[in-house]
Design a protein around this motif. Structure first.
Motif, short mmCIF file in Angstrom:
data_model
loop_
_atom_site.label_atom_id
_atom_site.label_comp_id
_atom_site.label_asym_id
_atom_site.label_seq_id
_atom_site.Cartn_x
_atom_site.Cartn_y
_atom_site.Cartn_z
N GLU A 150 0.86 -1.19 0.00
CA GLU A 150 0.00 0.00 0.00
C GLU A 150 0.89 1.24 0.00
O GLU A 150 1.86 1.30 0.76
N SER A 151 0.56 2.19 -0.83
CA SER A 151 1.39 3.39 -0.92
C SER A 151 0.53 4.56 -1.39
O SER A 151 -0.38 4.39 -2.22
N VAL A 152 0.82 5.72 -0.84
CA VAL A 152 0.22 6.97 -1.32
C VAL A 152 1.33 7.77 -1.99
O VAL A 152 2.30 8.15 -1.33
N HIS A 153 1.23 7.99 -3.29
CA HIS A 153 2.27 8.69 -4.03
C HIS A 153 1.67 9.42 -5.22
O HIS A 153 0.46 9.39 -5.45
N ARG A 154 2.55 10.04 -6.01
CA ARG A 154 2.10 10.85 -7.15
C ARG A 154 2.47 10.18 -8.47
O ARG A 154 3.55 9.62 -8.61
N LEU A 155 1.53 10.27 -9.43
CA LEU A 155 1.75 9.81 -10.80
C LEU A 155 1.52 10.98 -11.75
O LEU A 155 0.64 11.83 -11.53
N ARG A 156 2.29 10.98 -12.84
CA ARG A 156 2.20 12.08 -13.81
C ARG A 156 0.98 11.90 -14.70
O ARG A 156 0.76 10.86 -15.31
N HIS A 157 0.16 12.94 -14.75
CA HIS A 157 -1.03 12.97 -15.61
C HIS A 157 -0.61 13.25 -17.05
O HIS A 157 0.52 13.68 -17.31
N LYS A 158 -1.51 12.97 -17.98
CA LYS A 158 -1.21 13.20 -19.39
C LYS A 158 -0.87 14.66 -19.67
O LYS A 158 -0.01 14.97 -20.50
N ASP A 159 -1.53 15.59 -18.95
CA ASP A 159 -1.29 17.02 -19.18
C ASP A 159 -0.04 17.53 -18.47
O ASP A 159 0.24 18.73 -18.50
N GLY A 160 0.73 16.62 -17.81
CA GLY A 160 2.00 17.01 -17.20
C GLY A 160 1.94 17.25 -15.72
O GLY A 160 2.99 17.24 -15.05
N ARG A 161 0.78 17.48 -15.16
CA ARG A 161 0.67 17.68 -13.71
C ARG A 161 0.74 16.31 -13.01
O ARG A 161 0.64 15.26 -13.65
N TYR A 162 0.90 16.36 -11.69
CA TYR A 162 0.96 15.13 -10.89
C TYR A 162 -0.30 15.02 -10.04
O TYR A 162 -0.79 16.01 -9.48
N ILE A 163 -0.81 13.80 -9.95
CA ILE A 163 -1.99 13.55 -9.12
C ILE A 163 -1.61 12.55 -8.03
O ILE A 163 -0.75 11.70 -8.20
N TRP A 164 -2.27 12.68 -6.88
CA TRP A 164 -2.04 11.78 -5.75
C TRP A 164 -2.96 10.56 -5.90
O TRP A 164 -4.16 10.70 -6.17
N ILE A 165 -2.39 9.38 -5.72
CA ILE A 165 -3.18 8.15 -5.81
C ILE A 165 -2.87 7.26 -4.60
O ILE A 165 -1.77 7.29 -4.05
N LEU A 166 -3.88 6.47 -4.21
CA LEU A 166 -3.70 5.41 -3.21
C LEU A 166 -3.55 4.11 -3.97
O LEU A 166 -4.46 3.67 -4.66
N ASP A 167 -2.36 3.51 -3.87
CA ASP A 167 -2.02 2.32 -4.66
C ASP A 167 -1.98 1.11 -3.73
O ASP A 167 -1.27 1.11 -2.72
N ARG A 168 -2.75 0.06 -4.08
CA ARG A 168 -2.79 -1.16 -3.27
C ARG A 168 -2.58 -2.36 -4.16
O ARG A 168 -2.99 -2.35 -5.33
N GLY A 169 -1.94 -3.41 -3.64
CA GLY A 169 -1.70 -4.61 -4.44
C GLY A 169 -1.61 -5.86 -3.58
O GLY A 169 -1.36 -5.78 -2.37
N LYS A 170 -1.80 -7.00 -4.23
CA LYS A 170 -1.74 -8.28 -3.54
C LYS A 170 -1.18 -9.34 -4.48
O LYS A 170 -1.55 -9.40 -5.65
N ILE A 171 -0.27 -10.16 -3.96
CA ILE A 171 0.29 -11.28 -4.74
C ILE A 171 -0.78 -12.36 -4.88
O ILE A 171 -1.38 -12.79 -3.90
#
Length: 827
Positions: free
Chosen positions: A336-357
């Motif tokens: 689980e991580s809260v971080h930023r990803l680059r949007h298509k228009d160049g700005r960054y958005i905050w996302i909550l990322d979760r994963g499971k094996i």
């Protein structure tokens, strides 16, 4: 391991049957061959023994009658048997007197007979027992047969043994030939019958089975039932079972398709983007919603790992990749991580990322991870503010208080119209101040951002999520039913879900953190129109009750909570002037051994407020820990204890150990050790007379730093005790290497020790564990004789509580120490 080739039953079954039959026949042949040799040798030996028995009587009578011609004739008669290789009559010196070959006469048998043994000759004569030997190497039978002749006979050299060697090679060869011929006949007839059996087996079983397997490729074909000519009930049943499996498979495929559609609908409804990463190949599938969150059309991004990694913000990239790698390496329970990803228009958005094996390879290594992303930009951005006066990044409300107030007004109006109860949950994070001080505000902010992201991602669709202060959040939830009991149960269930969500561990800057929460609840139906401040105050009162260990971390507001209640935010303001106005005082509670002898004294803070009267230490100390007042308060207590020690030294009294409670926040301050040592040096007292009581949560963060500080204090001479031992705030291995002067049992162990035998067993086990670690155990808050008796049986070292002595004021503790009184302990 090499894979075996696939063979048809048409070949495999006959081959296996013939191999099995051939093995059985060959085994029988070799067995009978061996039996035949033994039987032939045994029969021939018996016949030879009979002939020798008759010959012995002939020899004896001939020698008695001196009829040597008869002996010559008998030996010559024996020589007519072509299989008789050697037939001689010997004397005791192994000299041949009579032989089937004249050339051997009057010769020594040792020199002319290859198989003869003089030693064996002597042994047979000595034992007077015949000796027969079947020699399969020479294919012959050897016999040593003793005679009863003696020297009284007039024959010049007395005879005493018949030696013969009989050839069985020809006889054995003829018997083996007959056996082989018979087995060839049996093998041929058996092979013919087996061929007929295999043909029938193929026609009746294998051929229909092959047809069934070929037809099974087209289970959906309407001709599946008519194309197969099954001759056995089992094959008919197998065909019917395949039809049933086909029906279940069709239904399962439909259910799977329906479930997939529902899952996709649920995910899309939650507005989450899906990603699926194959670790071994690097292929990454991202859903259309995942692309949409970043502003892309479904056809614009490739399915590749770089699609995700290349869009990580540079400031977040290292931490995110480390968090993901630690999860893959099984160092964390989930990703689980809260971080930023680059949007298509160049700005960054905050996302909550979760994963499971979800998949592992044959070596047990993770091979596939599935996860989701949720756009939490609005929640995170609303928390971030510009630098405060100290230049640190701070956090503020998820929404502002005006919006929260409006929502509380609207909720009451809606509840009045619908008759449905609503719930206000006030959430307080335990020990956040400690974590924030130990790790720094920047990492503390990251922790709050992750908590806010979890809450908003989980509950924002069903209610309102807000943040009120440094470590307080609020959830406003609606539609809890029109019955108060039902609303209370649903609200408590929601509070439990919130506590579990917050209680899951966090990974920040490669540190694995855990934090718990307490929740106060207010249930309202809008009939009693209340100001938002009143609802929040009630939630705060319930939150105070939730901090009681018996509340399981959740409490619903009741009117009696407000009796003699003062809110924590008011206490913080009052504490700032309490010390200077001499409202604070210390009382001292003795700690004694089993004999009642005084061992140590715990200094306890008391606060008498002019308006509210005596305020519970649990309340004002908790309020002090929310601000910096706790530092000043504990240093004041240290000064007062030092003054008491100075006064006792002037009376030449035996001074017991003086124990003070130190909060984890104060202990983790960088300047703590230097300030403490400076105060003790200024008072000119021995540090060995002081003991600091710490709780287990000092090891929650920076456990290594905490151990170093404890070691530094102990080197200086200060005793270190652990309070609330066994409370479960830290792992046992973190206590390794620390020599505690005392450990005080957590009070929760004493709650039902008088009534529950299992509670007593647990206490005994904890005391035994502490004793093995060389930790003297103090049983505190002992209130009655039955508890005292049980704790004595559990072999506690020292005791503290009202049954022994109430906390004493300044004058009373001096009198107790000077008079050296023994307090009663034995029940």
């Amino acid at each position: 391991m090499p894979r075996l080739p696939n063979l048809s039953l048409t070949i495999l079954v006959p081959v296996c049957i013939f191999i099995l039959y051939l093995g059985l026949v060959c085994g029988q042949y070799f067995y009978e061959h061996a039996e035949l040799k033994d039987q032939l040798a045994s029969t021939q030996s018996e016949q030879i023994q009979k002939d020798l028995f008759r010959m012995r009587h002939v020899v004896e009578s001939s020698l008695l009658m001196q009829d040597f011609e008869r002996l010559e004739q008998e030996v010559a008669l024996v020589s007519t048997d072509q299989n008789m290789m050697v037939y001689v009559i010997l004397d005791s010196a192994s000299e041949i007197q009579f032989a089937n070959h004249i050339i051997w006469r009057e010769s020594n048998a040792t020199n002319v007979l290859e198989g003869y043994s003089a030693d064996l000759h002597g042994s047979v004569i000595a034992n007077n027992k015949p000796y027969f030997k079947v020699n399969f190497d020479r294919l012959s039978i050897q016999a040593y047969y003793p005679l009863n002749a003696s020297s009284r006979y007039s024959y010049s050299n007395s005879v005493d043994l018949i030696y013969l060697e009989y050839d069985i090679a020809n006889t054995l060869s003829e018997s083996v030939d007959r056996l082989l011929k018979r087995f060839i006949e049996i093998w041929g007839i058996g092979a013919l019958f087996l061929s007929l059996f295999c043909f029938m087996l193929h026609y009746l079983l294998i051929r229909p089975l092959i047809q069934l397997s070929q037809a099974a490729k087209n289970l959906d074909s309407p001709d599946f039932n008519t194309d197969i000519m099954c001759a056995s009930t089992e094959l008919v049943n197998l065909r019917d079972y395949l039809n049933q499996v086909n029906g279940r498979l069709s239904r399962s495929k439909k259910r799977l398709n329906d479930a997939e559609q529902r899952w996709l609908f649920a995910v899309e409804g939650a507005r989450n983007g899906i990603w699926d990463w194959c670790i071994s190949t690097g292929d990454v599938f991202v859903s259309d919603r995942w692309k949409d969150i970043l502003g892309y059309q479904p056809y614009e991004l490739d399915n590749d790992y770089s699609v995700w990694e290349s869009r990580l913000h540079l400031s977040d990239k290292l931490q995110v990749l480390n968090t993901l790698q630690n999860y893959i390496s099984n160092q964390h329970e989930y990703y689980e991580s809260v971080h930023r990803l680059r949007h298509k228009d160049g700005r960054y958005i905050w996302i909550l990322d979760r994963g499971k094996i979800v998949e592992w390879d044959e070596l047990g290594r993770p091979s596939r991870i599935i996860g989701t992303i949720t756009d939490v930009s609005g929640d995170v951005k609303s928390q971030r503010v510009a630098n405060d006066k100290q230049g640190h990044n701070g956090l503020t409300d998820l929404i502002n208080r005006d919006v929260l107030a409006d929502q509380l007004y609207d909720s009451q109006v809606l509840s009045r119209k619908t008759g449905q109860f609503s719930a206000l949950l006030m959430i307080n994070l335990d020990n956040f101040k400690l974590i924030n001080d130990a790790l720094g505000r920047q990492l503390g902010d990251r922790l709050l951002m992750q908590i806010a992201a979890r809450l908003s991602a989980t509950f924002s669709s069903t209610g309102l999520v807000a943040r009120l202060g440094a470590d307080e959040f609020v959830i406003l939830a609606k539609n809890f039913g029109n019955e108060i009991d039902q609303a209370n149960k649903r609200a408590l269930a929601l509070a439990s879900e919130v506590r579990q969500l917050i209680g899951r561990s966090y990974t920040i800057s490669e540190q694995n953190l855990s934090i718990s929460a307490r929740i106060g609840l207010v249930i309202f139906d809008g009939i009693e129109s209340l100001e938002p401040q009143v609802l929040l105050a009630r939630a705060d009162s319930a939150l105070e009750q939730a901090k009681d260990s018996r509340s399981n971390g959740c409490a619903i507001y009741r009117p009696e909570f407000e009796q003699n209640q003062v809110q924590p935010f008011k206490l913080q303001n009052e504490l700032k002037v309490a010390i200077h106005n001499q409202q604070m005082s210390l009382v001292y509670q003795p700690v004694v051994d089993r004999a009642g002898q005084l061992n140590s004294v715990e200094a306890l803070m008391r606060w008498y407020h002019p308006q509210y009267g005596y305020i519970s230490p649990r309340k004002f100390i908790a309020a002090a820990e929310l601000s910096d007042c706790i530092f000043e308060l504990e240093l004041w207590a240290l000064d007062k204890v030092c003054e008491l020690i100075q006064l006792l030294q002037q009376t030449n009294a035996t001074i017991p150990l003086m124990s003070l409670n130190i909060s984890s926040r104060h202990f983790h301050q960088d300047h703590f050790v230097n300030v403490i040592i400076s105060r003790i040096n200024a008072a000119q007292i021995s540090p060995k007379l002081l003991q600091f009581e710490l709780t287990e949560d000092v090891f929650v963060v920076n456990a290594k730093v905490a151990k170093n500080k404890i070691s530094e204090l102990q080197r200086y001479g200060i005793n270190i005790a652990m309070d609330n031992f066994g409370g479960g705030s830290c792992a046992v291995h973190q206590l390794q290497g620390i020599g505690f002067s005392q450990v005080k049992l957590a009070a929760i162990y004493l709650e039902d020790i008088e009534y529950n035998p299992e509670s007593f067993n647990i206490v005994s086990a904890v005391v035994e564990f502490a004793t093995k670690l060389n930790f003297p155990v103090v049983a505190k808050q002992v209130e009655n004789k039955q508890q005292l008796n049980l704790l004595t049986q559990a072999k506690c070292t020292w005791f503290q509580g009202y049954i022994i002595s109430r906390p004493l004021d300044h004058d009373d503790i001096i009198q107790l120490i000077n008079t050296k009184l023994s307090l009663s302990v034995v029940p």
